[in-house]
Write a protein that holds these residues in place. Structure first.
Motif, PDB file in Angstrom:
ATOM      1  N   GLY A   1       0.812  -1.212   0.000  1.00  0.00           N
ATOM      2  CA  GLY A   1       0.000   0.000   0.000  1.00  0.00           C
ATOM      3  C   GLY A   1       0.843   1.259   0.000  1.00  0.00           C
ATOM      4  O   GLY A   1       2.036   1.229  -0.310  1.00  0.00           O
ATOM      5  N   ALA A   2       0.218   2.373   0.367  1.00  0.00           N
ATOM      6  CA  ALA A   2       0.886   3.675   0.330  1.00  0.00           C
ATOM      7  C   ALA A   2       1.680   3.901   1.613  1.00  0.00           C
ATOM      8  O   ALA A   2       1.157   3.752   2.712  1.00  0.00           O
ATOM      9  CB  ALA A   2      -0.133   4.787   0.142  1.00  0.00           C
ATOM     10  N   ILE A   3       2.951   4.255   1.468  1.00  0.00           N
ATOM     11  CA  ILE A   3       3.790   4.637   2.598  1.00  0.00           C
ATOM     12  C   ILE A   3       4.510   5.935   2.236  1.00  0.00           C
ATOM     13  O   ILE A   3       4.530   6.341   1.077  1.00  0.00           O
ATOM     14  CB  ILE A   3       4.815   3.543   2.966  1.00  0.00           C
ATOM     15  N   GLN A   4       5.088   6.592   3.234  1.00  0.00           N
ATOM     16  CA  GLN A   4       5.833   7.824   3.017  1.00  0.00           C
ATOM     17  C   GLN A   4       7.328   7.522   3.134  1.00  0.00           C
ATOM     18  O   GLN A   4       7.755   6.788   4.022  1.00  0.00           O
ATOM     19  CB  GLN A   4       5.440   8.878   4.050  1.00  0.00           C
ATOM     20  N   VAL A   5       8.145   8.113   2.239  1.00  0.00           N
ATOM     21  CA  VAL A   5       9.586   7.866   2.218  1.00  0.00           C
ATOM     22  C   VAL A   5      10.324   9.203   2.147  1.00  0.00           C
ATOM     23  O   VAL A   5       9.969  10.076   1.347  1.00  0.00           O
ATOM     24  CB  VAL A   5       9.996   6.995   1.014  1.00  0.00           C
ATOM     25  N   SER A   6      11.321   9.369   3.012  1.00  0.00           N
ATOM     26  CA  SER A   6      12.192  10.540   2.943  1.00  0.00           C
ATOM     27  C   SER A   6      13.642  10.076   2.938  1.00  0.00           C
ATOM     28  O   SER A   6      13.943   8.940   3.323  1.00  0.00           O
ATOM     29  CB  SER A   6      11.961  11.486   4.124  1.00  0.00           C
ATOM     30  N   VAL A   7      14.555  10.967   2.505  1.00  0.00           N
ATOM     31  CA  VAL A   7      15.978  10.625   2.418  1.00  0.00           C
ATOM     32  C   VAL A   7      16.801  11.789   2.957  1.00  0.00           C
ATOM     33  O   VAL A   7      16.537  12.953   2.614  1.00  0.00           O
ATOM     34  CB  VAL A   7      16.406  10.308   0.968  1.00  0.00           C
ATOM     35  N   GLN A   8      17.803  11.477   3.779  1.00  0.00           N
ATOM     36  CA  GLN A   8      18.714  12.484   4.312  1.00  0.00           C
ATOM     37  C   GLN A   8      20.147  12.112   3.960  1.00  0.00           C
ATOM     38  O   GLN A   8      20.618  11.032   4.319  1.00  0.00           O
ATOM     39  CB  GLN A   8      18.586  12.593   5.828  1.00  0.00           C
ATOM     40  N   GLY A   9      20.837  12.994   3.237  1.00  0.00           N
ATOM     41  CA  GLY A   9      22.243  12.782   2.958  1.00  0.00           C
ATOM     42  C   GLY A   9      23.080  13.065   4.193  1.00  0.00           C
ATOM     43  O   GLY A   9      22.708  13.876   5.044  1.00  0.00           O
ATOM     44  N   THR A  10      24.209  12.395   4.329  1.00  0.00           N
ATOM     45  CA  THR A  10      25.095  12.592   5.473  1.00  0.00           C
ATOM     46  C   THR A  10      26.498  12.904   4.970  1.00  0.00           C
ATOM     47  O   THR A  10      26.802  12.773   3.782  1.00  0.00           O
ATOM     48  CB  THR A  10      25.141  11.335   6.364  1.00  0.00           C
TER      49      THR A  10
ATOM     50  N   ALA B   1      25.221  17.299   2.427  1.00  0.00           N
ATOM     51  CA  ALA B   1      24.173  17.648   3.383  1.00  0.00           C
ATOM     52  C   ALA B   1      22.942  18.096   2.611  1.00  0.00           C
ATOM     53  O   ALA B   1      22.716  19.283   2.390  1.00  0.00           O
ATOM     54  CB  ALA B   1      24.652  18.744   4.323  1.00  0.00           C
ATOM     55  N   ALA B   2      22.166  17.134   2.162  1.00  0.00           N
ATOM     56  CA  ALA B   2      20.966  17.419   1.380  1.00  0.00           C
ATOM     57  C   ALA B   2      19.921  16.369   1.708  1.00  0.00           C
ATOM     58  O   ALA B   2      20.246  15.285   2.204  1.00  0.00           O
ATOM     59  CB  ALA B   2      21.281  17.406  -0.120  1.00  0.00           C
ATOM     60  N   PHE B   3      18.657  16.690   1.426  1.00  0.00           N
ATOM     61  CA  PHE B   3      17.617  15.716   1.718  1.00  0.00           C
ATOM     62  C   PHE B   3      16.458  15.847   0.742  1.00  0.00           C
ATOM     63  O   PHE B   3      16.373  16.792  -0.046  1.00  0.00           O
ATOM     64  CB  PHE B   3      17.137  15.873   3.166  1.00  0.00           C
ATOM     65  N   ALA B   4      15.579  14.860   0.801  1.00  0.00           N
ATOM     66  CA  ALA B   4      14.329  14.884   0.054  1.00  0.00           C
ATOM     67  C   ALA B   4      13.211  14.644   1.058  1.00  0.00           C
ATOM     68  O   ALA B   4      13.289  13.713   1.859  1.00  0.00           O
ATOM     69  CB  ALA B   4      14.316  13.804  -1.030  1.00  0.00           C
ATOM     70  N   PRO B   5      12.163  15.479   1.049  1.00  0.00           N
ATOM     71  CA  PRO B   5      11.090  15.332   2.042  1.00  0.00           C
ATOM     72  C   PRO B   5      10.243  14.099   1.782  1.00  0.00           C
ATOM     73  O   PRO B   5      10.363  13.439   0.737  1.00  0.00           O
ATOM     74  CB  PRO B   5      10.277  16.610   1.856  1.00  0.00           C
ATOM     75  N   PHE B   6       9.384  13.782   2.737  1.00  0.00           N
ATOM     76  CA  PHE B   6       8.505  12.617   2.605  1.00  0.00           C
ATOM     77  C   PHE B   6       7.649  12.728   1.349  1.00  0.00           C
ATOM     78  O   PHE B   6       7.043  13.757   1.068  1.00  0.00           O
ATOM     79  CB  PHE B   6       7.585  12.498   3.822  1.00  0.00           C
ATOM     80  N   GLN B   7       7.640  11.629   0.593  1.00  0.00           N
ATOM     81  CA  GLN B   7       6.793  11.500  -0.586  1.00  0.00           C
ATOM     82  C   GLN B   7       6.064  10.167  -0.525  1.00  0.00           C
ATOM     83  O   GLN B   7       6.566   9.192   0.015  1.00  0.00           O
ATOM     84  CB  GLN B   7       7.627  11.567  -1.872  1.00  0.00           C
TER      85      GLN B   7
END
Length: 709
Positions: free
Chosen positions: A222-231, A235-241
């Motif tokens: 089903g539908a879940i939310q995914v986010s990504v944080q660079g380390t 130092a960059a990220f993508a918000p929950f989609q």
């Protein structure tokens, strides 16, 4: 980094079998109870001797859950224990029951499955697991007797749904199916990003490899939310989609990190001197985005990983957990515009009125005697803190004296808690106060029975104060349960497992035992609509759930992934299961653009109950109304009033019941929706509250002066 030493506490006793004989060499563990989470207690463990005697040393004072096991014995349930400092604790007896071994094979479509992690479903402090081998075989020890459900880790168990364990079981064939998964590549401007953290909203996560690739198995369909944080260097990220997973296969989901904006600069005082070791918090409420940084020895900060595309509000606090910021000096920016996710801003100077002050006092018991080693926290009523960070706190010394330093000038609530569960709160304490008296009250306890549950449920007691949500875990033993160390007051006690639940309110008296019975009555159905509070237009895409409504509060709930079965449709309509009796229905938006919607409804065993809900659209930046409504509770009641804010000046007081906002009834609004209406008011406007105080109607007009820092 400073460390605080506290007097050592020790838990000791004996591990015995059901006949009372000592169990040699059992493994014994002590895990802090959930209520101790703010106090950062550590686990403890040991091995019993040949006579079953055990002693767990080097524990911080507090409340623990004890359990023990051997390969063929285990505790029927965890045992509560209070580890008191500087005193001899009573000997504890842990009774172990005979446990079984299950031997079998894991197969999928008739073929053996290697690497399935087999265990028993459900909570267990000493849960054992075993991996299936190349031929699918597994040997699982320490299985409790009774009806048990098998868990296969990242595989879904199709058969058997349960096993009846009366002794060792051989030849059990476990048929499994693949769960859903995600895989893909993390990039920044098209280049792979190694060591990025890929996080799902339901828990499972992964890190990308050197080529930016990641893989997550064992996800629900089903539908879940995914986010990504660079380390590291990126130092960059993508918000929950939102990502939709498919049964039996891994869905490819590649992510480009777009949030790489940075703000760099220095924090100085009014004389221009750099200020080290303070927390810089940049918040863009419309985007739900933030940047954070501590200043170094030269006052320099670097807030990274921001989306940009908005104006970020500035707050500087003494620490990440402080809820009261320093006052910004004249001329210092209160907001910083960040154009986009590639923006790098340098040489930003934040000037603060650098006043670090303290609050001091003494902790006593009901007899006026000093109480040592009590954990005292200072909770500010305003924003500016990173959620979940440690509050400014200290432990009282041997004479009960305490001083909480490193505070910004303002007004705080003091919350104190002793290792035995004694608690107290003191409101409206201004910094600089030196003679605060915090009087602890003896804790009480609950003993109860359970009925109507198909399986042993989890039982919790919850008490909501003006500033905190305190939750206490029960020790469940078959059809009985107990909860110790409860500060006096009103609690919601709830038992739940799967879709079964039961609950009631309980009044805890000092040093007394309250006795309750919780009986599950099954599930019914609720249907309804969700609309915008202002426009009355339907709101699709909200995820809806129903929990018990007990004493005006929602029972224990966990918002799940949005699926067609629980999501409002294009007309804002939904139909969901709900517990029989009074139920709290809540609908959650997919982002922060709307408030949570909800209300109470009576649910019967036959026929669907009906409810119509409203959500309030956020109009950032939020203004500061100077008050807070008690969260999750209906009817709407004022919990906190800022002594220096406009609500206090207008005459609003804690305990006032809010019945209208700007002349419109609050019926059908949750506290979050009512607060959103207040936050949406613009500086220079007036917020009119219709309230009830001691049964009498009053009108309170609050002059909104500024936005929240």
């Amino acid at each position: 980094h400073d460390f605080e030493l506290v007097p050592e506490a020790v838990l000791a006793g004996t591990v015995v079998d059901e006949r009372g004989a000592g169990v040699p060499f059992a493994q014994v563990i002590a895990v802090p109870q959930a209520i101790e989470q703010p106090h950062f207690l550590g686990d403890g463990h040991t091995t019993a001797d040949a006579q079953g005697k055990f002693r767990i040393e080097n524990l911080a004072p507090g409340r623990f859950m004890l359990a023990a096991s051997t390969p063929d014995h285990g505790a029927a349930s965890a045992k509560p224990a209070v580890a008191a400092p500087g005193a001899a604790n009573a000997e504890i007896t842990i009774v172990l029951a005979k446990r079984a071994t299950i031997r079998g094979k894991v197969v999928m479509a008739g073929k053996p499955v290697e690497g399935a992690r087999m265990s028993i479903a459900g909570p267990d402090l000493v849960k054992r697991s075993a991996f299936s081998q190349a031929d699918g075989s597994f040997v699982l020890e320490g299985v409790p007797f009774g009806t048990q459900q098998l868990d296969a880790g990242t595989y879904e168990v199709e058969k058997p749904q349960s096993v009846d364990v009366k002794g060792d079981l051989d030849g059990v064939t476990v048929e499994v199916e693949e769960m859903a998964g995600l895989h893909g590549t993390i990039t920044r401007k098209g280049n792979p990003v190694p060591d990025a953290v890929v996080q799902t909203s339901i828990g499972p996560s992964a890190r990308s490899d050197k080529d930016g690739k990641y893989e997550i198995d064992g996800l629900p369909v089903g539908a879940i939310q995914v986010s990504v944080q660079g380390t590291g260097a990126i130092a960059a990220f993508a918000p929950f989609q939102k990502v939709t997973t498919v049964a039996g296969r891994s869905t490819q989901y590649d992510v480009e990190l777009t949030g790489a904006a940075e703000v760099r600069g220095t924090v100085v005082d009014t004389a221009g001197n750099p200020v080290p070791n303070v927390y810089v918090f940049l918040n863009e409420p419309k985007l739900g985005d933030l940047g954070e940084s501590m200043t170094d020895a030269n006052g320099a900060f670097r807030c990274t990983s921001m989306l940009g595309g908005g104006s970020y509000r500035v707050a500087v606090t003494p620490s990440p957990g402080a809820r009261v910021p320093f006052k910004l000096a004249p001329g210092s920016p209160t907001e910083i515009a960040v154009a986009d996710g590639d923006t790098i801003l340098n040489n930003i100077t934040l000037s603060i009125v650098h006043e670090r002050v303290s609050i001091a006092g003494r902790v006593i018991d009901e007899g006026g005697n000093p109480v040592a080693d009590v954990h005292v926290e200072a909770i500010g009523s305003r924003g500016g803190a990173f959620p979940g960070a440690m509050l400014p706190s200290i432990r009282a010394d041997a004479q009960g004296n305490f001083e909480i330093g490193n505070l910004a000038k303002g007004v705080y609530l003091l919350h104190a808690r002793a290792g035995d569960g004694s608690e107290a709160e003191v409101h409206d304490i201004a910094t600089g106060t030196r003679d605060v008296v915090v009087k602890l009250v003896r804790p009480g306890s609950i003993e109860g029975t359970l009925a109507g549950f198909a399986r042993e449920p989890r039982v919790r007691a919850r008490s909501m104060t003006g500033a905190m949500n305190l939750q206490n875990e029960a020790v469940v033993d078959g059809a009985t349960f107990s909860i110790t160390g409860l500060a006096p007051g009103k609690y919601i006690v709830e038992a739940s497992i799967g879709e079964e639940s039961a609950g009631q309110t309980v009044d805890i008296k000092p040093g007394a035992i309250a006795r309750v019975k919780l009986e599950s009555k099954g599930r019914g159905t609720v249907e309804g609509t969700l609309v915008d509070f202002t426009t009355r237009q339907p709101l699709p895409g909200f995820s809806c759930i129903a929990a018990l409504s007990v004493g005006g509060a929602a029972g224990n709930f966990q918002p799940g992934a949005a699926t067609p079965a629980n999501t409002t449709d294009a007309k804002g309509m939904f139909k969901i299961p709900a517990p029989i009796g009074k139920a709290r229905v809540m609908c959650f938006p997919s982002d922060s653009s709307y408030s949570v919607a909800g209300g109470d409804v009576e649910v019967a065993a036959t026929g669907a109950a009906r409810i119509d809900l409203k959500a309030v659209k956020a109009e950032p930046p939020p203004s500061d109304p100077g008050f807070r409504i008690r969260g999750l509770i209906l009817p709407l009641v004022i919990a906190l009033v800022d002594p220096a804010g406009p609500a206090k000046a207008a005459g609003l007081a804690p305990g006032d019941k809010v019945v209208t906002i700007d002349g419109v009834s609050t019926a059908g609004l949750l506290p979050s929706g009512a607060m959103m209406l207040a936050f949406n008011k613009r500086p220079g406007s007036t917020l009119t509250l219709g309230i009830e105080r001691s049964g009498a109607p009053l009108t309170i007009k609050i002059a909104i002066e500024k936005t929240l820092q």
